[in-house]
Design an enzyme around this catalytic site. Structure first.
Site, PDB file in Angstrom:
ATOM      1  N   GLY A  36      45.059  45.157  53.781  1.00 56.40           N
ATOM      2  CA  GLY A  36      46.453  45.071  54.204  1.00 56.40           C
ATOM      3  C   GLY A  36      47.371  45.951  53.361  1.00 56.40           C
TER       4      GLY A  36
ATOM      5  N   GLU B  58      47.189  49.202  54.988  1.00 53.45           N
ATOM      6  CA  GLU B  58      47.873  49.071  56.278  1.00 53.45           C
ATOM      7  C   GLU B  58      49.391  49.027  56.099  1.00 53.45           C
ATOM      8  OE1 GLU B  58      45.302  45.682  57.071  1.00 53.45           O
ATOM      9  OE2 GLU B  58      44.808  46.564  59.007  1.00 53.45           O
TER      10      GLU B  58
HETATM   11  N1  CAA Z   1      43.650  38.274  47.804  1.00 51.99           N
HETATM   12  C1  CAA Z   1      43.769  37.313  46.867  1.00 51.99           C
HETATM   13  N2  CAA Z   1      43.572  37.543  45.560  1.00 51.99           N
HETATM   14  C2  CAA Z   1      43.221  38.794  45.204  1.00 51.99           C
HETATM   15  C3  CAA Z   1      43.060  39.824  46.117  1.00 51.99           C
HETATM   16  C4  CAA Z   1      43.300  39.533  47.495  1.00 51.99           C
HETATM   17  N3  CAA Z   1      43.241  40.475  48.461  1.00 51.99           N
HETATM   18  N4  CAA Z   1      42.695  40.958  45.467  1.00 51.99           N
HETATM   19  C5  CAA Z   1      42.641  40.631  44.156  1.00 51.99           C
HETATM   20  N5  CAA Z   1      42.956  39.325  44.002  1.00 51.99           N
HETATM   21  C6  CAA Z   1      43.015  38.570  42.762  1.00 51.99           C
HETATM   22  C7  CAA Z   1      41.624  38.272  42.240  1.00 51.99           C
HETATM   23  O1  CAA Z   1      41.074  37.137  42.896  1.00 51.99           O
HETATM   24  C8  CAA Z   1      41.912  38.039  40.772  1.00 51.99           C
HETATM   25  O2  CAA Z   1      42.445  36.754  40.626  1.00 51.99           O
HETATM   26  P1  CAA Z   1      41.992  35.823  39.369  1.00 51.99           P
HETATM   27  O3  CAA Z   1      42.432  36.593  38.148  1.00 51.99           O
HETATM   28  O4  CAA Z   1      42.753  34.564  39.576  1.00 51.99           O
HETATM   29  O5  CAA Z   1      40.498  35.696  39.438  1.00 51.99           O
HETATM   30  C9  CAA Z   1      43.027  39.033  40.470  1.00 51.99           C
HETATM   31  O6  CAA Z   1      43.608  39.373  41.734  1.00 51.99           O
HETATM   32  C10 CAA Z   1      42.536  40.317  39.831  1.00 51.99           C
HETATM   33  O7  CAA Z   1      41.501  40.829  40.646  1.00 51.99           O
HETATM   34  P2  CAA Z   1      40.053  41.262  40.077  1.00 51.99           P
HETATM   35  O8  CAA Z   1      39.701  40.431  38.872  1.00 51.99           O
HETATM   36  O9  CAA Z   1      39.108  41.247  41.226  1.00 51.99           O
HETATM   37  O10 CAA Z   1      40.395  42.754  39.597  1.00 51.99           O
HETATM   38  P3  CAA Z   1      39.386  43.989  39.497  1.00 51.99           P
HETATM   39  O11 CAA Z   1      40.167  45.083  38.829  1.00 51.99           O
HETATM   40  O12 CAA Z   1      38.080  43.584  38.936  1.00 51.99           O
HETATM   41  O13 CAA Z   1      39.110  44.436  41.038  1.00 51.99           O
HETATM   42  C11 CAA Z   1      39.751  44.949  43.291  1.00 51.99           C
HETATM   43  C12 CAA Z   1      40.140  44.949  41.796  1.00 51.99           C
HETATM   44  C13 CAA Z   1      38.603  45.927  43.533  1.00 51.99           C
HETATM   45  C14 CAA Z   1      40.970  45.400  44.078  1.00 51.99           C
HETATM   46  C15 CAA Z   1      39.305  43.507  43.696  1.00 51.99           C
HETATM   47  O14 CAA Z   1      40.292  42.586  43.287  1.00 51.99           O
HETATM   48  C16 CAA Z   1      39.096  43.322  45.175  1.00 51.99           C
HETATM   49  O15 CAA Z   1      38.080  43.725  45.715  1.00 51.99           O
HETATM   50  N6  CAA Z   1      40.093  42.707  45.872  1.00 51.99           N
HETATM   51  C17 CAA Z   1      39.969  42.382  47.267  1.00 51.99           C
HETATM   52  C18 CAA Z   1      40.181  43.615  48.117  1.00 51.99           C
HETATM   53  C19 CAA Z   1      40.034  43.247  49.581  1.00 51.99           C
HETATM   54  O16 CAA Z   1      38.997  42.817  50.029  1.00 51.99           O
HETATM   55  N7  CAA Z   1      41.134  43.449  50.348  1.00 51.99           N
HETATM   56  C20 CAA Z   1      41.149  43.131  51.765  1.00 51.99           C
HETATM   57  C21 CAA Z   1      41.720  41.736  51.991  1.00 51.99           C
HETATM   58  S1  CAA Z   1      41.587  41.213  53.691  1.00 51.99           S
HETATM   59  C22 CAA Z   1      42.845  42.011  54.489  1.00 51.99           C
HETATM   60  O17 CAA Z   1      43.625  42.742  53.903  1.00 51.99           O
HETATM   61  C23 CAA Z   1      42.920  41.728  55.972  1.00 51.99           C
HETATM   62  C24 CAA Z   1      43.872  42.592  56.700  1.00 51.99           C
HETATM   63  O18 CAA Z   1      43.506  43.590  57.271  1.00 51.99           O
HETATM   64  C25 CAA Z   1      45.255  42.229  56.822  1.00 51.99           C
END
Ligand code: CAA
Length: 259
Positions: free
Chosen positions: A109, A112
């Site tokens: 998102g 997006e």
């Molecule tokens: N939603 C909720 N929480 C999220 C998040 C998300 N999209 N992305 C990161 N966070 C949170 C993590 O859970 C973490 O929280 P805690 O400290 O409480 O554990 C905090 O942010 C820091 O994240 P990381 O420890 O994972 O940080 P990192 O530097 O190791 O990794 C990252 C960074 C690669 C961006 C990883 O956080 C990640 O893969 N995030 C998810 C990305 C993702 O899948 N996005 C798509 C979401 S679905 C969507 O967007 C649908 C749509 O089309 C509208």
């Protein structure tokens, strides 16, 4: 200063600056945040003192996607019936020119949301991607449509089907990003561009944006509708439940085909 809980809002000259401000969650886009962004954008359209909006995140993340904690337990009836991402579409309908200032992650998102802006200026640290496939879903806020129209089918398929991230230089080559600058120059470059845009006639800038979007938008509403139905449908699958649970529990997902 800002009266909002999830964003910081300020104004410099004729430029309204919206900074996403959920640093602990890498600016994950929950509904309260998106409603706040929406309300600033809608107010800016009616405010003659605003000629351009800048949407930015932090150095580490523009936004790491829709908030997975908010979505993980939702079902098809909610995603299709309530249609929470319908609220996001209203940000894409902002009539005032919008610049996305992207540093760090712009994923799911987040990518997006940047695509809803009129141009993207990125730091060399920017990383774009549509990693929804790794959660057992697909992009649900226009990604399959806007990204395809912006960078073409092959690269969009690459991002959506592998879930990989694309760096700033690749994003510029692909036409997603209009300018790439060093991290320390990002704010100045964005404010320079925003100041130029905001210095023009607002009605002419709105009209120019509208006209460019006419060509860009053909079929978009229909496409997003189709995307939304599939996206919502995935919330009836075991893989969506597993993909999001695995993310929140910090483990690898075990897809239903492997059970
Ligand atoms: N939603 C909720 N929480 C999220 C998040 C998300 N999209 N992305 C990161 N966070 C949170 C993590 O859970 C973490 O929280 P805690 O400290 O409480 O554990 C905090 O942010 C820091 O994240 P990381 O420890 O994972 O940080 P990192 O530097 O190791 O990794 C990252 C960074 C690669 C961006 C990883 O956080 C990640 O893969 N995030 C998810 C990305 C993702 O899948 N996005 C798509 C979401 S679905 C969507 O967007 C649908 C749509 O089309 C509208």
């Amino acid at each position: 200063m800002s009266d909002y809980e999830n964003i910081l809002v300020s104004q410099e000259g004729r430029v309204k600056i919206i900074q996403l401000n959920r640093p602990k969650a890498l600016n994950a886009l929950n509904m309260p945040l998106m409603l706040e962004v929406q309300s600033v954008c809608m107010a800016a359209d009616k405010d003659e003192s605003v000629g351009c909006i800048v949407l930015k995140g932090s150095e580490k993340a523009f936004a790491a996607g829709a908030d997975i904690t908010e979505m993980a337990d939702k079902d098809f009836a909610h995603m299709y019936g309530v249609n929470p991402f319908g609220e996001w579409d209203k940000i894409g309908q902002t009539r005032t020119p919008m610049i996305a200032s992207v540093s760090g992650f712009a994923l799911g998102g987040g990518c997006e949301l940047a695509l809803m802006c009129d141009l993207i200026i990125a730091s060399t640290t920017a990383k774009f991607g549509q990693p929804e496939i790794t959660l057992g879903i697909i992009p649900g806020a226009g990604g399959t449509q806007r990204l395809t129209k912006t960078i073409g089918k092959s690269k969009t398929m690459d991002l959506c089907l592998t879930g990989r991230m694309m760096g700033a230089e690749e994003a510029e080559r692909a036409g997603l990003v209009s300018r790439v600058v060093d991290p320390e120059d990002l704010d100045a470059e964005v404010m320079k561009a925003a100041g130029v845009i905001a210095g023009h006639s607002k009605v002419a800038a709105m009209a120019g944006k509208d006209a460019v979007n006419r060509s860009f938008e053909t079929g978009l509403t229909e496409g997003i509708g189709a995307e939304r139905r599939v996206f919502a449908g995935l919330f009836s699958t075991a893989d969506q439940k597993e993909g999001m649970a695995a993310f929140l529990e910090k483990r690898k997902p075990v897809w239903s085909r492997d059970q």
